[in-house]
Design an enzyme around this catalytic site. Structure first.
Site, mmCIF file in Angstrom:
data_model
loop_
_atom_site.group_PDB
_atom_site.id
_atom_site.type_symbol
_atom_site.label_atom_id
_atom_site.label_comp_id
_atom_site.label_asym_id
_atom_site.label_seq_id
_atom_site.Cartn_x
_atom_site.Cartn_y
_atom_site.Cartn_z
ATOM 1 N N ARG A 77 0.803 -1.239 0.000
ATOM 2 C CA ARG A 77 0.000 0.000 0.000
ATOM 3 C C ARG A 77 0.828 1.279 0.000
ATOM 4 O O ARG A 77 0.260 2.360 0.046
ATOM 5 C CB ARG A 77 -0.974 0.040 1.181
ATOM 6 C CG ARG A 77 -1.875 -1.178 1.302
ATOM 7 C CD ARG A 77 -2.914 -1.211 0.226
ATOM 8 N NE ARG A 77 -3.877 -2.290 0.423
ATOM 9 C CZ ARG A 77 -4.458 -2.942 -0.559
ATOM 10 N NH1 ARG A 77 -4.181 -2.637 -1.809
ATOM 11 N NH2 ARG A 77 -5.332 -3.885 -0.310
ATOM 12 N N ASN A 107 0.098 -2.586 -7.636
ATOM 13 C CA ASN A 107 -1.114 -1.741 -7.563
ATOM 14 C C ASN A 107 -1.019 -0.683 -6.470
ATOM 15 O O ASN A 107 -1.903 -0.539 -5.643
ATOM 16 C CB ASN A 107 -2.363 -2.600 -7.382
ATOM 17 C CG ASN A 107 -2.296 -3.481 -6.164
ATOM 18 O OD1 ASN A 107 -1.206 -3.777 -5.673
ATOM 19 N ND2 ASN A 107 -3.441 -3.883 -5.651
ATOM 20 N N HIS A 245 -3.098 -17.196 -6.738
ATOM 21 C CA HIS A 245 -4.194 -17.655 -5.863
ATOM 22 C C HIS A 245 -5.305 -18.452 -6.560
ATOM 23 O O HIS A 245 -6.452 -18.028 -6.578
ATOM 24 C CB HIS A 245 -4.805 -16.496 -5.055
ATOM 25 C CG HIS A 245 -5.082 -15.240 -5.796
ATOM 26 N ND1 HIS A 245 -4.854 -14.003 -5.246
ATOM 27 C CD2 HIS A 245 -5.584 -15.005 -7.022
ATOM 28 C CE1 HIS A 245 -5.198 -13.083 -6.108
ATOM 29 N NE2 HIS A 245 -5.642 -13.668 -7.181
ATOM 30 N N ASP A 318 -0.832 -13.547 0.039
ATOM 31 C CA ASP A 318 -1.862 -12.688 -0.560
ATOM 32 C C ASP A 318 -2.271 -11.576 0.404
ATOM 33 O O ASP A 318 -3.442 -11.203 0.500
ATOM 34 C CB ASP A 318 -3.083 -13.528 -0.955
ATOM 35 C CG ASP A 318 -3.744 -12.999 -2.216
ATOM 36 O OD1 ASP A 318 -3.210 -12.042 -2.794
ATOM 37 O OD2 ASP A 318 -4.774 -13.548 -2.613
ATOM 38 N N GLY A 337 -10.081 -8.522 0.236
ATOM 39 C CA GLY A 337 -8.711 -8.761 0.693
ATOM 40 C C GLY A 337 -8.605 -9.033 2.166
ATOM 41 O O GLY A 337 -9.463 -8.632 2.948
#
Lengths: 438, 322
Positions: A77, A107, A245, A318, A337
């Site tokens: 993040r 991301n 995943h 993940d 998430g």
């Protein structure tokens, strides 16, 4: 033996350990010596005559000493969403979970589609000195799925693989070109397999549970179809592709057939997909809202079989931190998430305690296997290699309490669950970076 | 009438769904509602049971008829009813939901009646407040008072629920009414059939105890009740059927298809109706068989019964004064 070491500077002896190295199959009582940042020696006979005088000793008390965990799928993040997580908070969570190398998804904001972001993350991580941080570059500019990002340049600046993160590369032509272009270097692409038009507005696994709760469902075929399409594209282009995943039994079957045909395909799964099922959604529990969604019990069992048979190469955490404002919402509005760095080892060891896997086979999935998929110099005990290690008690029972986890966001799908296996100490480049109860 | 045992008979703090209610509890609710049907037909409709109580109608999704029904129910029991319609932007509405709950909670309401466009939102809100919460419809999940009013309508006309054959026809996929009715009717021992094209049937719905049919004639054959549902086009993304004309041809209720049901079969619809889409106007207005208006009447009585029972369980309830 004791006289072999002429100087004692920078040496640390780890004695009375159960040495575990999934790469070589080593599982024996012994000791390990680190010298500065690297492993100097290890083995059952090391220090048979005692530890040289002046060398600091860490008594492992018979506990497991293994290569530090390699987590190939982490969202940190930072930059952009520091209120959810930062390199520092993820680093602390990683070391508490025994993870010494992690690879972060692109991301972020801005996305990792430019060399400057790769370099920013590398610099920040170096300064922090916690777990080692590698990153993926984006397959497409801005993760928009349209134009290829500067894959070659990103690789040169340190990106270890390429993915559009939580988004699938939907356009078959773009994916074909990405596979073709990356195969010239050659580089690894990682796909989040989900056909978005089939997933539609779904928020959990399609099935009885979704129907009862009045939530729109994502059919498992959304994942399977994308995997089948991409396998065709790999066959067409000769590229290297890794599926992230995987969550359905059919996905495992399709990948197994592709591997049998000799295609350069690998895949991973994450702890929620072999330890939990869709029932966890219960009364709209948003901590159980994940992408892909938690599947049926039959799929969960099939994922365990995939791990046993070796079709699934890797387990990744993940780790996807979401702040309270993103989760404390009606289920359909809540973000997807769950965090996973701190529970990766314990939940994976559940496979050992359940009798599904042997200890070394389970450890392989979270150490040497991800390192090999990505070509990282990590995940194995080797003389001269970095002293990235974890000491853990495989049997210690503890309860996951989200509030006490070190991750900045607390959205663990395993909150309140008892687990077995606890990290006692984590060592990165010969330095202890985490010690339980210290 | 004072009844000190009522808490034990209906020990629920909220009414969020039919799931979790026993057949005895449903029967109790319907029995109490029966009394209110009579009261509502009097000139003096007002009681003082809820005197001093504050009831807030919190509607995140517009619904004139349900809101009015709850408003009347509260007022006829002597409560102070406030209506709040919350317009929300699609992104920020979640924050608004919790924030609104906190704000309202600080004003000490006794009952919140909540409608929300997202499944589970009413439950989330109920966890944040101290008062009783009634679900007036959440997403495609539940609409318990609609199922109860349907049950009351059926029971008054047929004298029972157990053993009846009920066909629920139309847009099952997007219908909270269907889900709550399946729960209630199967709990009460009725046979539930669902009739719709495959695109409007949710996955694994037969595991809720219903039989699925894709032909109207087969589905409603020998049924006591034919319950039609509104096509929820606002919830549909993409085409679920080729055209309204085709839909009506195969799944719209007209006399020809109705002939398959029992001769005294009742026609129901939760409203508002799309005439000529899921139901032919002639059938809808056939007052010999259509009980659609009666459903609206029963709605007020059922909601009065819900308010009555739930307020008896509030922590500041004084049972001696009931």
């Amino acid at each position: 033996m004791a006289t072999r070491w002429k100087h004692t500077e920078n040496l640390v002896a780890y004695v009375n350990a159960r040495l575990l190295d999934p790469a070589s199959g080593l599982d024996a009582k012994g000791a390990l010596l680190s010298e500065g940042e690297t492993i100097a020696d290890f083995g059952p006979k090391l220090f048979a005559d005692g530890v040289p005088e002046g060398v600091p000793v860490i008594d492992c008390k018979g506990m497991c000493l293994a290569p530090g965990l390699v987590d190939m799928r982490v969202q940190v993040r930072e930059p952009g969403e520091e209120h959810k997580g930062t390199l520092a908070s993820s680093g602390r969570a990683a070391t508490a979970g025994g993870v010494t190398s992690m690879v972060c998804l692109p991301n972020t904001h801005p996305a990792i589609d430019d060399m400057s972001v790769v370099e920013f993350i590398a610099r920040r991580a170096r300064l922090l000195g916690l777990a080692k941080v590698y990153c993926y570059g984006a397959i497409t500019k801005g993760l928009a799925g349209k134009e290829l990002a500067e894959i070659g340049l990103l690789a040169e600046s340190g990106a270890v693989g390429f993915t559009d993160g939580e988004k699938s590369v939907v356009d078959a032509q773009v994916m074909r070109r990405a596979l073709l272009y990356s195969s010239t270097f050659p580089l690894l692409l990682i796909q989040h397999p989900e056909e978005p038009s089939l997933a539609g507005s779904g928020v959990m696994n399609a099935g009885e549970m979704a129907t009862r709760l009045g939530l729109s469902g994502i059919p498992r075929e959304a994942e399977i179809i994308m995997i089948e399409r991409d396998i065709r594209l790999v066959e067409m282009t000769g590229g290297r592709l890794h599926f992230a995943h995987v969550s359905t039994g059919e996905s495992v079957a399709v990948i197994a057939r592709a591997k049998e045909r000799g295609l350069a395909i690998t895949c991973d799964t994450a702890p929620p997909y072999f330890a939990l099922n869709e029932v966890e959604v219960g009364d709209y529990r948003t901590f159980a809202k994940l992408s892909p969604p938690l599947r049926s019990e039959a799929d969960r069992a099939a994922i365990v079989e995939g791990l046993k048979s070796g079709v699934i190469d890797v387990i990744a955490s993940d780790h996807a931190p979401q702040d309270e404002d993103s989760k404390r919402l009606p289920f359909s509005q809540a973000a997807c998430g769950g965090i996973g760095l701190e529970t990766l080892l314990a939940v994976t060891l559940g496979l050992v305690h359940n009798g599904d896997l042997k200890l070394l086979d389970a450890l392989k999935l979270i150490t040497v296997a991800p390192a090999d998929v990505l070509g990282l110099p990590a995940g194995r005990l080797k003389k001269g290699a970095a002293a990235d290690l974890v000491i853990f008690d495989p049997d210690r029972v503890w309860k996951v309490e989200a509030a006490t986890l070190l991750s900045k966001s607390k959205n663990s799908p395993f909150d309140e669950r008892p687990v077995q296996g606890r990290v006692l100490r984590t060592i990165v480049d010969g330095r202890t970076v985490f010690e339980l109860d210290s | 009438m004072s009844n000190p045992h009522i808490n034990a008979l209906f020990p629920h703090r909220h009414l969020l769904a039919i799931e979790g209610l026993s057949s005895q509890e449903i029967t109790l609710l319907l029995d109490i509602a029966e009394g209110y049907v009579e009261q509502n037909r009097q000139a003096d409709k007002k009681k003082s049971l809820l005197r001093g109580r504050t009831i807030i109608n919190l509607f995140f999704e517009a619904s004139t008829r349900t809101r009015t029904s709850f408003e009347l129910a509260g007022k006829r029991l002597g409560g102070d009813v406030i209506n709040m319609t919350v317009a929300t932007s699609s992104v920020k509405k979640g924050e608004t939901l919790i924030d609104t709950a906190m704000t309202l909670n600080a004003m000490h309401p006794d009952v919140l009646i909540v409608r929300h466009q997202d499944s589970g939102a009413v439950k989330l809100l109920s966890e944040k407040v101290n008062c009783a919460v009634i679900n007036a419809g959440d997403g495609t999940h539940a609409h318990p008072t609609q199922a109860l009013l349907d049950a009351l309508t059926i029971r008054r006309r047929k004298g029972k629920l157990a053993g009846l054959k009920v066909a629920i026809c139309g847009d099952i996929l997007h219908s909270r009414v269907a889900r709550s009715n399946i729960e209630l009717l199967t709990t009460m021992g009725a046979e539930v059939r669902l009739v719709a094209p495959k695109t409007l049937i949710p996955t694994a719905v037969e595991r809720m105890g219903a039989k699925v049919f894709h032909s109207m004639k087969d589905g409603i054959a020998d049924c006591d009740i034919v319950m039609m549902l509104r096509l929820q086009t606002e919830r549909m993304q993409g085409g679920f059927f080729p055209s309204v004309r085709e839909y009506f041809h195969f799944f719209g209720l007209d006399y020809e298809k109705l002939a398959a049901a029992k001769p005294d079969a009742l026609i129901m619809h939760p409203g508002p109706m799309n005439r000529g889409v899921e139901i032919d106007s002639l059938v809808a207005d056939d007052y010999g068989r259509s009980v659609i208006r009666e459903q609206v009447e029963m709605g007020v009585a059922v909601r009065m019964a819900c308010l009555d029972l739930l307020t008896r369980n509030l922590p500041n309830s004084d049972l001696k004064n009931l």
